[in-house]
Design a protein around this motif. Sequence first.
Motif, mmCIF file in Angstrom:
data_model
loop_
_atom_site.group_PDB
_atom_site.id
_atom_site.type_symbol
_atom_site.label_atom_id
_atom_site.label_comp_id
_atom_site.label_asym_id
_atom_site.label_seq_id
_atom_site.Cartn_x
_atom_site.Cartn_y
_atom_site.Cartn_z
ATOM 1 N N ALA A 182 0.864 -1.184 0.000
ATOM 2 C CA ALA A 182 0.000 0.000 0.000
ATOM 3 C C ALA A 182 0.896 1.229 0.000
ATOM 4 O O ALA A 182 1.983 1.224 0.596
ATOM 5 N N PRO B 13 -3.124 -0.604 -3.512
ATOM 6 C CA PRO B 13 -3.961 0.557 -3.198
ATOM 7 C C PRO B 13 -3.099 1.795 -2.982
ATOM 8 O O PRO B 13 -2.073 1.743 -2.304
ATOM 9 N N VAL C 111 -3.608 5.439 -1.511
ATOM 10 C CA VAL C 111 -4.531 6.249 -0.726
ATOM 11 C C VAL C 111 -4.003 7.675 -0.698
ATOM 12 O O VAL C 111 -2.866 7.924 -0.306
ATOM 13 N N SER D 195 -6.782 4.899 -5.278
ATOM 14 C CA SER D 195 -7.872 3.976 -4.971
ATOM 15 C C SER D 195 -8.855 4.619 -4.008
ATOM 16 O O SER D 195 -10.023 4.219 -3.936
ATOM 17 N N GLU E 243 -11.742 3.906 7.153
ATOM 18 C CA GLU E 243 -11.455 3.198 5.906
ATOM 19 C C GLU E 243 -9.985 3.388 5.514
ATOM 20 O O GLU E 243 -9.336 2.449 5.020
ATOM 21 N N THR F 218 -7.122 0.209 5.203
ATOM 22 C CA THR F 218 -6.146 -0.052 4.144
ATOM 23 C C THR F 218 -4.754 -0.163 4.729
ATOM 24 O O THR F 218 -3.943 -1.021 4.315
ATOM 25 N N TYR F 219 -4.466 0.687 5.714
ATOM 26 C CA TYR F 219 -3.135 0.655 6.336
ATOM 27 C C TYR F 219 -2.895 -0.660 7.067
ATOM 28 O O TYR F 219 -1.884 -1.325 6.857
ATOM 29 N N SER G 126 -4.339 -3.487 6.732
ATOM 30 C CA SER G 126 -4.494 -4.687 5.894
ATOM 31 C C SER G 126 -3.246 -4.971 5.066
ATOM 32 O O SER G 126 -3.141 -6.047 4.463
#
Length: 765
Positions: free
Chosen positions: A226, A254, A256, A288, A365, A369-370, A372
């Motif tokens: 990410a 992703p 971000v 994303s 959210e 992402t972080y 995951s």
Amino acid sequence: MTGEITSKAAATGTREVPGVEDYDGPAGGWGALGAVAGAIREQMGTSTDTRALLKMNKPEGFDCPGCAWPDPKHTSSFEFCENGAKAVTWEATVKRLDDAFFETHTASELWSWSDHALEDAGRLTRPLRYDAPSDRFVPLSWDEAFARIGTSLRALDDPDQAEFYCSGRASNEAAFLYQLMARAYGTNNFPDCSNMCHEATSVGLPKSIGVGKGTVTLEDFDEADAIFCIGHNPGTNHPRMLSTLSAAAKRGVPIVVANPMKERGLERFKSPQHPTEMLSPRSTQLASAYHQVRVGGDGAMLKGVMKALFEADAADLAAGGDGLLDRAFIAEHTQGFEDLAADIAATGWDEIVAGSGLTQDAITEMARTYWSAKRVIICYGMGITQHGNGTHNVQQLANLLLLRGNMGKPGAGICPLRGHSNVQGDRTVGITEIPGEAMLARLDARFGIVSPRAQGHAAVESLLAMREGRSRACISLGGNLAVAMPDPEACYEAFRGLDLSVNILTKFNRTCLLLAKETIVLPCLGRTELDEQAGGPQAVTVEDSMSMVHASRGFLKPAAPELKSEPAIVAGMAKATLGEGPIDWDWLVADYDRIREAIEAVFPDFADFNKRVRQKGGFRLTVGASGRVWNTPSGKACFHVHPLRPSGSDALILTTVRSHDQYNTTIYGMDDRYRGITGRRDVIFANGEDLAERGLAHGDKVDLVAGPGRRLAGFTLVAHAIARGSLAAYYPEANCLVALEDRDRASGTPNYKSIPVTLERSEGG
């Protein structure tokens, strides 16, 4: 992801505004190729020097004089971006400022020219000094120029009355000689461009991870799971990064984004270097998720991401899981975790939402992402650093990465995005007002001098000292210092009160026109030009934003026969100022290998400098944190606790931004393609709902007011995709809204990017 930028007029149902329309294309693409062609046509015509573009960022060529994004593995013969091409054509222009130019135009007339027109007039060709009786700049010989500079510097009562400014365009070799000259003279006054951009990084990161540099390499982007892009705009400020982000997006990583304004260079991209992509109707989606944090709300947002992470970690533990924090890493490599955890727990969501302008769901959210991803890179720019709490922002980024061990492992780490191509290198080789004792001892031993030990002036302190008469001379190695700083009227007054002002430049700019008792302009070689000294053709070196050091070799015929290189100019000033002494300046400049040997003697990280820099691609300097070596007093990485700033939710907060036709203070043209602005810079980007609440509309003329005597008058409002409570205006035009004293107290970085303002309707607006 939120929607694309919409038509400014259609979205608001308001009138059309001249020079304001949509740009529907991606970043890069045919628009970029067209802009490169236009820059070549305008600056270089049919000159064969256009071949310089094919040697930019090549192992046997020269380093781009633009941004500090690292070079890839040199697999392409077409390795430059639109803004890099503009920088080269701007420097390699066929336009010249000859004697006839200065005979025709008085200094008073030139003052009335725009900043763009001054630099667009062409390359400087001879040393100049201002002649008051004729109100003109007149040519003089190099010997006379150096003699006048030396006489003025020797006439000062104290070496600390002189300021030695250094721009990031200077090479390692020039910067090293420059700091050697100033310290042999007797001062540590080194204002430099780092003070205005990433000083918060240089001050904040060493206390967190033991080094004031990024920890990642370009190859880490190939392994990241990410990527977070916070407070930067790669499409304009470091366009070659777009290829790296595009490659990551194509493999499903992703990306971000947290940025107040929607920026096309963070949304989608079409690479001009890939013919098949150019011929396709599609472009690569980059972000994303795109979170429009309010201007100045980054600290609150980062606390929110950490709070969501802590809450999810607790829930996972309660459900029998191992938790989401890297507790083994935290225990072995860090200190201060308990204090951070307590601070995050004590910070309420209402405070976070109000401060960031983002919903709790959006922040959660982002945090999801972080947590995951196993390997995360956080990239950031001046949208993080140029605030009154810039150092705190940087340390909060480090806190977030440390919580999951995203530091010192492949595919993870922190990535500050530097501006000029060697702004990081200049600092590495000694351009600092706070030198370490070990470095000074090695410098003194190598050259037989006694360096001063007192802390010197950074940029803001320099201008304050000049304004108050405590400093009486300023020598600028590149740059446009008076225009780059906040509070231009105060800066102009400070320069005009000097005994000596010297500017070493390729092109004339406004700082040259701030007339001191003795005002001298010295023309230097550009990065693209052949640098031939007594020992033959020379190469210089630069350090990119990922600590890679590599050589740069110009090859074009110099713009004029009288031009000297920056190292040669520094040596000439030093001889004229210091007289006979232990340093053989001519010997050093005759062969730059000798300068590099001296750098190696003073800075051990440059061991085998000349050998390693001749390797293809150069070499990387040691970055301890990249290998989980923490050069902090405790030997561990440190969590830092910082309170949230008051949100000021009812205030409008202004950030300054660069246009796409601009690099720092250099204005290439009057367009800002990706934001839909053509032929003008007198605009204020605003959220349409904010305008409606204040009885204002797209196209209205307003004054921005930041306090008594701080007004930007007669600018046009542009309804734009920007966060609520936020405004944006171009730098340096909006610098008048920032006081010299308005800065981050920890680092001194000016507060260019969170200026509380009010809007007042202009007369006739």
